[in-house]
Design an enzyme around this catalytic site. Structure first.
Site, short mmCIF file in Angstrom:
data_model
loop_
_atom_site.label_atom_id
_atom_site.label_comp_id
_atom_site.label_asym_id
_atom_site.label_seq_id
_atom_site.Cartn_x
_atom_site.Cartn_y
_atom_site.Cartn_z
CB SER A 19 50.47 30.22 34.07
OG SER A 19 50.44 31.39 33.30
CG ASP B 158 62.12 27.83 31.33
OD1 ASP B 158 61.89 28.78 30.55
OD2 ASP B 158 61.26 27.36 32.10
CG HIS C 61 58.77 28.04 29.06
ND1 HIS C 61 58.83 28.20 30.43
CD2 HIS C 61 57.53 28.45 28.68
CE1 HIS C 61 57.68 28.68 30.87
NE2 HIS C 61 56.87 28.84 29.83
#
Length: 329
Positions: A202, A239, A273
């Site tokens: 990620s 976010d 997020h």
């Protein structure tokens, strides 16, 4: 009519898939009297999540969470799934963990007399992630780990790879739910989840401020202009981990500058997020391994929940459209 006749109902069934809406009703209470509803769920790591809401029964002695407004508690107003998405952990900075989809998440409900606190009725809702007949096959190759979800029926089926992880290890609900999804003539999906035991696949930058297009940072850019596929960029505008809006706009600009309109950008102004499957409890903070401390994920609970539901529908429509077009099965 007395409180002793109260009944708590989960409709259309006490068992459903995790992403489905249910109707919660309390029947048989005294007309116009206060009723408190509470929900509780224990996740796969033993963390307890809870929510509560205060209601007033109507003239028929009914509280219908899909129609009646909450007067206070974990949320206010008419929120059919408020007792799910507003659940907060007893242990601070915890995200609900559903590491295995072989068993359902069980949400327990109780209705209480709003004046005395006496328990009037109880019920539970089993929320699963696998449809009947689905196969779950663990995969391993060296340090790679994954799970292959195969829906029932005669294949082959189009496939998707999901790289979503949280806190290390596999997180399976999204993959298994999509694997069982079908509508019209769209085939269900092979869906696999992968992660590497050493390398985090990620994005691993928190509150990135450097311009990724300048100098040595350019080496980190993904050359998406070479891609022949379609893109769906989901932007959480609040976010606090990634500058989602900046990166989505940058990616869209790269594609457009190369003569490609093969993308969609959808933005959610008050979402944080962690956009997850619908009705997953909102997680405002958590421990971030990269920075070694607790961080804020941003967002507002109600808006974040609405974003999760909207994005889920868009993702399904996106795959239905483009997998069906590309499929040669």
């Amino acid at each position: 009519m007395t409180y002793s006749q109260a009944r708590l109902r989960i409709l259309p069934s006490v068992r459903c898939l995790f992403d489905k809406l249910v109707q919660i009703k309390v029947e048989g209470v005294a007309p116009h009297k206060p009723v408190e509803l509470r929900s509780k769920l224990v996740d796969d790591k033993g963390v307890v999540f809870r929510a509560s809401a205060r209601y007033k029964a109507d003239a028929a002695g009914l509280v219908d969470v899909c129609r009646s407004p909450s007067l206070g508690g974990s949320y206010r107003g008419v929120e059919p799934m408020g007792l799910f998405w507003s659940m907060a952990p007893d242990t601070p900075h915890s995200k609900l963990q559903k590491k295995t989809v072989l068993s359902p998440a069980v949400v327990e409900f109780e209705a209480l007399n709003g004046e005395t606190g006496e328990r009037l009725a109880t019920a539970s809702n089993e929320r699963g992630c696998m449809t009947e007949g689905m196969k779950r096959i663990p995969l391993q190759e060296g340090r790679l780990r994954g799970v292959l979800f195969i829906p029932p029926g005669k294949g082959p089926f189009p496939g998707i790879m999901d790289l979503y992880i949280f806190g290390g290890g596999l997180t399976e609900p999204r993959a298994s739910l999509l694997a069982g999804y079908r509508t019209g003539d769209w085939h269900p999906i092979y869906f696999s989840r992968w992660y590497h035991g050493v390398i985090d696949v990620s994005f691993s930058v928190w509150d990135l401020s450097d311009d990724p297009t300048s100098g040595e940072n350019r080496a980190s850019l993904i050359p998406i202009e070479r891609a022949s596929c379609q893109f769906l960029f989901a932007v959480s505008e609040d976010d606090h981990n990634w500058n989602s809006a900046f990166f989505a706009k940058h990616a869209a600009a790269i594609l457009r500058n190369h003569g490609k309109e093969s993308f969609q950008v959808v933005s959610y102004p008050k979402a944080g997020h962690l956009l997850d499957v619908p009705h997953m409890p909102y997680c405002p903070t958590g421990f971030h391994a990269l920075v070694g401390s607790v961080v804020s994920f941003g967002g507002e609970p109600k808006a974040h929940s609405e974003a999760q539901l909207d994005l889920w529908e868009r993702v399904q429509a996106f795959f239905k459209s483009h997998l069906q077009q590309k499929s040669s099965f």
